[in-house]
Design a protein around this motif. Structure first.
Motif, PDB file in Angstrom:
ATOM      1  N   SER A 163       0.856  -1.182   0.000  1.00  0.00           N
ATOM      2  CA  SER A 163       0.000   0.000   0.000  1.00  0.00           C
ATOM      3  C   SER A 163       0.893   1.234   0.000  1.00  0.00           C
ATOM      4  O   SER A 163       2.096   1.148   0.237  1.00  0.00           O
ATOM      5  N   ALA A 164       0.304   2.383  -0.266  1.00  0.00           N
ATOM      6  CA  ALA A 164       1.060   3.636  -0.269  1.00  0.00           C
ATOM      7  C   ALA A 164       1.724   3.804   1.093  1.00  0.00           C
ATOM      8  O   ALA A 164       1.137   3.413   2.101  1.00  0.00           O
ATOM      9  N   PRO A 165       2.946   4.267   1.131  1.00  0.00           N
ATOM     10  CA  PRO A 165       3.739   4.874   0.062  1.00  0.00           C
ATOM     11  C   PRO A 165       4.645   3.887  -0.679  1.00  0.00           C
ATOM     12  O   PRO A 165       5.557   4.311  -1.383  1.00  0.00           O
ATOM     13  N   GLU A 166       4.412   2.569  -0.538  1.00  0.00           N
ATOM     14  CA  GLU A 166       5.251   1.602  -1.253  1.00  0.00           C
ATOM     15  C   GLU A 166       5.113   1.811  -2.760  1.00  0.00           C
ATOM     16  O   GLU A 166       4.062   2.221  -3.254  1.00  0.00           O
ATOM     17  N   ASN A 167       6.182   1.502  -3.480  1.00  0.00           N
ATOM     18  CA  ASN A 167       6.207   1.588  -4.935  1.00  0.00           C
ATOM     19  C   ASN A 167       5.724   0.244  -5.479  1.00  0.00           C
ATOM     20  O   ASN A 167       6.475  -0.728  -5.482  1.00  0.00           O
ATOM     21  N   PHE A 168       4.458   0.178  -5.911  1.00  0.00           N
ATOM     22  CA  PHE A 168       3.895  -1.108  -6.325  1.00  0.00           C
ATOM     23  C   PHE A 168       2.798  -0.935  -7.361  1.00  0.00           C
ATOM     24  O   PHE A 168       2.244   0.154  -7.522  1.00  0.00           O
ATOM     25  N   ILE A 169       2.523  -2.039  -8.030  1.00  0.00           N
ATOM     26  CA  ILE A 169       1.306  -2.170  -8.833  1.00  0.00           C
ATOM     27  C   ILE A 169       0.671  -3.491  -8.436  1.00  0.00           C
ATOM     28  O   ILE A 169       1.355  -4.408  -7.982  1.00  0.00           O
ATOM     29  N   GLN A 170      -0.635  -3.564  -8.576  1.00  0.00           N
ATOM     30  CA  GLN A 170      -1.359  -4.797  -8.278  1.00  0.00           C
ATOM     31  C   GLN A 170      -2.007  -5.288  -9.557  1.00  0.00           C
ATOM     32  O   GLN A 170      -2.634  -4.515 -10.279  1.00  0.00           O
ATOM     33  N   ILE A 171      -1.825  -6.568  -9.831  1.00  0.00           N
ATOM     34  CA  ILE A 171      -2.368  -7.183 -11.038  1.00  0.00           C
ATOM     35  C   ILE A 171      -3.048  -8.484 -10.643  1.00  0.00           C
ATOM     36  O   ILE A 171      -2.483  -9.279  -9.887  1.00  0.00           O
ATOM     37  N   SER A 172      -4.225  -8.723 -11.167  1.00  0.00           N
ATOM     38  CA  SER A 172      -4.956  -9.945 -10.878  1.00  0.00           C
ATOM     39  C   SER A 172      -4.329 -11.136 -11.597  1.00  0.00           C
ATOM     40  O   SER A 172      -3.973 -11.038 -12.777  1.00  0.00           O
ATOM     41  N   VAL A 173      -4.216 -12.260 -10.880  1.00  0.00           N
ATOM     42  CA  VAL A 173      -3.702 -13.484 -11.502  1.00  0.00           C
ATOM     43  C   VAL A 173      -4.712 -14.086 -12.469  1.00  0.00           C
ATOM     44  O   VAL A 173      -4.404 -15.046 -13.171  1.00  0.00           O
ATOM     45  N   ASP A 174      -5.928 -13.510 -12.506  1.00  0.00           N
ATOM     46  CA  ASP A 174      -6.933 -13.977 -13.456  1.00  0.00           C
ATOM     47  C   ASP A 174      -6.613 -13.546 -14.884  1.00  0.00           C
ATOM     48  O   ASP A 174      -7.146 -14.105 -15.834  1.00  0.00           O
ATOM     49  N   LYS A 175      -5.754 -12.544 -15.034  1.00  0.00           N
ATOM     50  CA  LYS A 175      -5.338 -12.121 -16.374  1.00  0.00           C
ATOM     51  C   LYS A 175      -4.408 -13.185 -16.961  1.00  0.00           C
ATOM     52  O   LYS A 175      -3.758 -13.915 -16.223  1.00  0.00           O
ATOM     53  N   ASN A 176      -4.311 -13.219 -18.283  1.00  0.00           N
ATOM     54  CA  ASN A 176      -3.376 -14.170 -18.879  1.00  0.00           C
ATOM     55  C   ASN A 176      -1.963 -13.600 -18.821  1.00  0.00           C
ATOM     56  O   ASN A 176      -1.763 -12.408 -18.556  1.00  0.00           O
ATOM     57  N   LEU A 177      -0.984 -14.464 -19.037  1.00  0.00           N
ATOM     58  CA  LEU A 177       0.416 -14.068 -18.905  1.00  0.00           C
ATOM     59  C   LEU A 177       0.784 -12.871 -19.773  1.00  0.00           C
ATOM     60  O   LEU A 177       1.467 -11.955 -19.308  1.00  0.00           O
ATOM     61  N   SER A 178       0.323 -12.846 -21.002  1.00  0.00           N
ATOM     62  CA  SER A 178       0.700 -11.731 -21.884  1.00  0.00           C
ATOM     63  C   SER A 178       0.108 -10.414 -21.388  1.00  0.00           C
ATOM     64  O   SER A 178       0.752  -9.366 -21.495  1.00  0.00           O
ATOM     65  N   GLU A 179      -1.105 -10.445 -20.822  1.00  0.00           N
ATOM     66  CA  GLU A 179      -1.701  -9.227 -20.255  1.00  0.00           C
ATOM     67  C   GLU A 179      -0.917  -8.752 -19.032  1.00  0.00           C
ATOM     68  O   GLU A 179      -0.696  -7.549 -18.849  1.00  0.00           O
ATOM     69  N   ILE A 180      -0.502  -9.693 -18.190  1.00  0.00           N
ATOM     70  CA  ILE A 180       0.275  -9.353 -16.984  1.00  0.00           C
ATOM     71  C   ILE A 180       1.602  -8.715 -17.397  1.00  0.00           C
ATOM     72  O   ILE A 180       1.979  -7.651 -16.883  1.00  0.00           O
ATOM     73  N   ILE A 181       2.306  -9.332 -18.340  1.00  0.00           N
ATOM     74  CA  ILE A 181       3.595  -8.817 -18.800  1.00  0.00           C
ATOM     75  C   ILE A 181       3.408  -7.434 -19.430  1.00  0.00           C
ATOM     76  O   ILE A 181       4.198  -6.512 -19.167  1.00  0.00           O
ATOM     77  N   ALA A 182       2.377  -7.270 -20.249  1.00  0.00           N
ATOM     78  CA  ALA A 182       2.130  -5.972 -20.892  1.00  0.00           C
ATOM     79  C   ALA A 182       1.851  -4.893 -19.849  1.00  0.00           C
ATOM     80  O   ALA A 182       2.341  -3.752 -19.983  1.00  0.00           O
TER      81      ALA A 182
END
Length: 176
Positions: free
Chosen positions: A150-169
């Motif tokens: 959470s803030a102020p950490e430098n992060f992004i959150q991505i759902s594992v429900d996305k496919n690999l190419s979407e996560i990488i993009a």
């Protein structure tokens, strides 16, 4: 652009390959005692993880200091664990070995990629994994101690429900 990312193995290896960065799987650096505990279904405690995390910090710091960009697959479940990856032993509640006693603490610039998913989805994927020392039965203990970034950490959150190419993009777009 950040010099170091932290995320899980499949995504991490693919991302590192895509970016031309060095890849480390933190699981490869667990001491034998940790592997044996997990293999017996015993969850690791802070005192088990902190020396391991300090070692990972030192590896990251060495590579980043030499100009290498790094992707680290690591289950840095708590904020204090992520702080240790960034700052090393000086922010650990239980100190690591005293190497470089007189040096100013060196930080690793880190972007945490938090791959989030339900217990059911992650459990199913763990059951499909073969040849790993951590049994799927330990997943609940990891969910129990999880402190999502959470803030102020430098992060992004991505759902594992996305496919690999979407996560990488998503990650590569964030790095731009």
């Amino acid at each position: 652009m950040d010099s170091c990312l932290t995320l899980r193995s499949t995504v991490g290896a693919l991302l590192a390959s895509e970016l031309g960065w060095k890849f480390y799987d933190a699981d490869d650096y667990h001491p034998e005692e940790n592997r044996m505990k997990m293999g017996k279904g015993i969850p690791l405690k802070d005192q088990d993880r902190i020396p391991w995390l300090c070692n990972l910090h030192d590896i990251l710091l060495r590579d980043v200091a030499s100009g290498q960009h790094v992707v680290l697959a690591c289950s840095a479940l708590k904020k204090v664990y992520r702080d240790i990856l960034i700052r090393g032993k000086d922010c650990a509640p239980l100190k690591c070995d005293e190497t470089g006693k007189d040096k100013q603490p060196a930080e690793v610039k880190l972007l945490v990629v938090h791959l989030s998913g339900s217990f059911e989805v992650i459990s199913r994927r763990l059951l499909e994994r073969k040849g790993h020392f951590m049994p799927p039965e330990l997943l609940q203990s990891q969910f129990d101690i999880l402190e999502p970034p959470s803030a102020p950490e430098n992060f992004i959150q991505i759902s594992v429900d996305k496919n690999l190419s979407e996560i990488i993009a998503t990650i590569t777009e964030t790095l731009k």
